[in-house]
Design an enzyme around this catalytic site. Structure first.
Site, PDB file in Angstrom:
ATOM      1  CD  GLN A 157      -2.833   1.440   2.211  1.00 38.76           C
ATOM      2  OE1 GLN A 157      -2.313   1.588   3.304  1.00 38.76           O
ATOM      3  NE2 GLN A 157      -4.136   1.582   2.010  1.00 38.76           N
ATOM      4  CE1 TYR A 190      -3.066   9.492   7.325  1.00 39.09           C
ATOM      5  CE2 TYR A 190      -4.314   7.630   6.485  1.00 39.09           C
ATOM      6  CZ  TYR A 190      -3.709   8.286   7.535  1.00 39.09           C
ATOM      7  OH  TYR A 190      -3.753   7.756   8.801  1.00 39.09           O
ATOM      8  NE  ARG A 222      -8.860   0.479   2.383  1.00 41.22           N
ATOM      9  CZ  ARG A 222      -8.787   0.183   3.672  1.00 41.22           C
ATOM     10  NH1 ARG A 222      -7.827   0.671   4.417  1.00 41.22           N
ATOM     11  NH2 ARG A 222      -9.660  -0.643   4.217  1.00 41.22           N
ATOM     12  N   GLY A 268      -9.734  -6.141   8.630  1.00 36.48           N
ATOM     13  CA  GLY A 268      -8.621  -5.483   9.291  1.00 36.48           C
ATOM     14  C   GLY A 268      -8.366  -6.101  10.655  1.00 36.48           C
TER      15      GLY A 268
HETATM   16  C1  LIG Z   1      -4.125  -0.813  13.661  1.00 32.10           C
HETATM   17  C2  LIG Z   1      -4.743  -0.301  12.392  1.00 32.10           C
HETATM   18  C3  LIG Z   1      -3.940   0.275  11.419  1.00 32.10           C
HETATM   19  C4  LIG Z   1      -4.479   0.706  10.202  1.00 32.10           C
HETATM   20  N1  LIG Z   1      -3.644   1.191   9.221  1.00 32.10           N
HETATM   21  C5  LIG Z   1      -4.132   1.429   7.980  1.00 32.10           C
HETATM   22  C6  LIG Z   1      -3.258   1.728   6.904  1.00 32.10           C
HETATM   23  O1  LIG Z   1      -2.018   1.760   7.020  1.00 32.10           O
HETATM   24  N2  LIG Z   1      -3.813   1.955   5.691  1.00 32.10           N
HETATM   25  C7  LIG Z   1      -5.184   1.924   5.489  1.00 32.10           C
HETATM   26  O2  LIG Z   1      -5.644   2.154   4.370  1.00 32.10           O
HETATM   27  N3  LIG Z   1      -6.021   1.619   6.494  1.00 32.10           N
HETATM   28  C8  LIG Z   1      -5.531   1.348   7.720  1.00 32.10           C
HETATM   29  N4  LIG Z   1      -6.386   0.962   8.723  1.00 32.10           N
HETATM   30  C9  LIG Z   1      -7.813   0.750   8.422  1.00 32.10           C
HETATM   31  C10 LIG Z   1      -8.073  -0.725   8.065  1.00 32.10           C
HETATM   32  O3  LIG Z   1      -7.498  -1.063   6.817  1.00 32.10           O
HETATM   33  C11 LIG Z   1      -9.584  -1.021   7.997  1.00 32.10           C
HETATM   34  O4  LIG Z   1     -10.156  -0.133   7.072  1.00 32.10           O
HETATM   35  C12 LIG Z   1     -10.277  -0.853   9.345  1.00 32.10           C
HETATM   36  O5  LIG Z   1      -9.610  -1.584  10.352  1.00 32.10           O
HETATM   37  C13 LIG Z   1     -11.745  -1.316   9.258  1.00 32.10           C
HETATM   38  O6  LIG Z   1     -11.795  -2.696   8.895  1.00 32.10           O
HETATM   39  P1  LIG Z   1     -12.150  -3.809   9.990  1.00 32.10           P
HETATM   40  O7  LIG Z   1     -13.501  -3.410  10.552  1.00 32.10           O
HETATM   41  O8  LIG Z   1     -12.205  -5.100   9.245  1.00 32.10           O
HETATM   42  O9  LIG Z   1     -11.092  -3.757  11.036  1.00 32.10           O
HETATM   43  C14 LIG Z   1      -5.871   0.567   9.963  1.00 32.10           C
HETATM   44  C15 LIG Z   1      -6.678   0.026  10.965  1.00 32.10           C
HETATM   45  C16 LIG Z   1      -6.130  -0.419  12.152  1.00 32.10           C
HETATM   46  C17 LIG Z   1      -7.028  -1.059  13.182  1.00 32.10           C
END
Ligand SMILES: Cc1cc2nc3c(=O)[nH]c(=O)nc-3n(C[C@H](O)[C@H](O)[C@H](O)COP(=O)(O)O)c2cc1C
Length: 369
Positions: free
Chosen positions: A101, A181, A228, A321
């Site tokens: 990414q 971002y 994304r 995630g």
């Molecule tokens: C610890 C953490 C770090 C994350 N870092 C990123 C990232 O680097 N890039 C990104 O696009 N989203 C990031 N996200 C968002 C996740 O990709 C995802 O959209 C979010 O956790 C919701 O999905 P989930 O409900 O399945 O957890 C992060 C989320 C968490 C919890």
């Protein structure tokens, strides 16, 4: 539960995925070395999760300027390419697939990362949020507006990062044009008040993304490029929706049909948006009819709802995630309809092995029993 849609194979352009369970990109702040290169520990973490049909790596900054969090890995130096090579080799050894990414945080960065220099953004508008700096959380600052030529230099940084991702052995790249971002800052009228070709109209605010895609054609096949979007992000990192927000994303998504990308990765709203004027509350439902290619959907899915959204024809793949943080063998757990381990939120970004590579797979739990 047999014949789960999530566990059926999928052909992602030239890449054969074993299942439709995608590991969502997640920053884990473990690149704690002066080069901000991926390490053996990071390789172990991703290898543990190689059972995912596709892993999308944590955001990896395309330049020094693009950094916004402590200990996040980059993909602009030779040492960083070598670090990522360890990761991709470890994942491939376990028959996994992994995209990088590519990330630039824009105004979410902080002078503490840049020897006191201001972070950059489309316009000099403070998001009035927090930056996660080497010295802890600090208030964001008013960034410096990028010169037109600097915007074009950032396009080149993304291109260079994509070329490095290929060198590092990634199966593809995901452009991080989401979550408030830099690229999202260009799309949104409240963060972009430019008067050059990168601001003003919807077409101008989206221009940087298409310039990046066009530049990529020289270094990577576009059927190995995903991107994304988080169309209904509101109230995070200064992102405020207005009447042009959803039309901007509709314009982008429609135009992406011309690019034969690996996929479009959409997030459902991160918080309820029923009370937000101009927001769309059901993202997959709204955007699926506009896009002909592969759609990944994310945010808040579980085994049941993930299977359901594929059955409903609203997404091809589902990105998980947080469940992947504490369940390295998530697809196997779905196969067995096994219980999931809860994550320890305190160790999401703390560095080190704890809460990172010490969550057991089912087979290890059974051995202990
Ligand atoms: C610890 C953490 C770090 C994350 N870092 C990123 C990232 O680097 N890039 C990104 O696009 N989203 C990031 N996200 C968002 C996740 O990709 C995802 O959209 C979010 O956790 C919701 O999905 P989930 O409900 O399945 O957890 C992060 C989320 C968490 C919890």
């Amino acid at each position: 539960m047999e014949n789960q849609p999530l566990l059926t194979p999928y052909q992602l352009g030239p890449i054969s995925l074993a299942n439709r369970v995608v590991m969502a990109p997640m920053t884990r702040s473990r690149a704690d070395n002066p080069e901000n290169a991926a390490t053996d520990l990071i390789a172990e973490y991703y290898a543990q999760r190689a059972g995912a049909g596709l892993i999308i790596s944590e955001g990896t900054q395309v330049s020094k300027q693009g950094v916004g969090y402590i200990n996040t890995p980059g993909i602009y130096s030779e040492a960083q390419v070598q670090g990522w090579q360890k990761v991709t080799a470890a994942v491939h050894e376990r028959q996994g697939k992994i995209f990088a990414q590519l990330w630039h945080v824009g105004r979410i960065s902080h002078p503490d990362f840049h020897n006191g220099e201001l972070p950059v953004a489309p316009s000099a508008i403070n998001p009035n949020d927090k930056s996660f700096t080497p010295l802890g959380f600090k208030d964001t600052v008013t960034p410096r507006a990028l010169e037109t030529a600097e915007v074009q230099a950032i396009v080149q940084d993304f291109k260079n990062a994509a070329a490095n991702a290929v060198k590092a052995g990634f199966d593809g790249v995901e452009i991080h044009s989401s979550n408030g971002y830099l690229l999202h800052q260009f799309f949104n009228a409240t963060s972009n008040q430019r008067t050059d070709q990168y601001g003003g109209s919807i077409e101008n605010r989206a221009r940087i993304l298409f310039e990046i895609l066009d530049a990529f054609k020289e270094v990577i096949d576009l059927n190995r490029v995903g991107l994304r979007l988080n169309p209904s992000l509101n109230g995070v990192f200064g992102m405020t929706m207005d009447e042009e927000t959803i039309p901007t994303f509709e314009y982008i998504v429609r135009r992406l049909n011309d690019y034969n990308l690996a996929y479009l990765h959409l997030s459902e709203p991160f918080a309820p948006v029923d009370h937000i004027p101009y927001a769309v509350s059901e993202i997959a439902k709204h955007f699926r009819p506009l896009y002909r290619g592969t759609l990944i959907i994310n945010k808040g899915f579980n085994q049941e709802t993930g299977n359901q959204i594929i059955t409903d024809g609203l997404a091809d793949l589902v990105a998980f995630g947080v469940p992947f943080i504490s369940n390295p063998d998530l697809p196997e757990r779905f196969a067995q309809s096994a219980e999931l381990t809860n994550p320890d939120k305190d160790t999401f970004y703390t560095g080190g092995e704890r809460g990172y590579v010490d969550y057991p797979a089912l087979t290890e739990i059974e051995t202990v029993r």
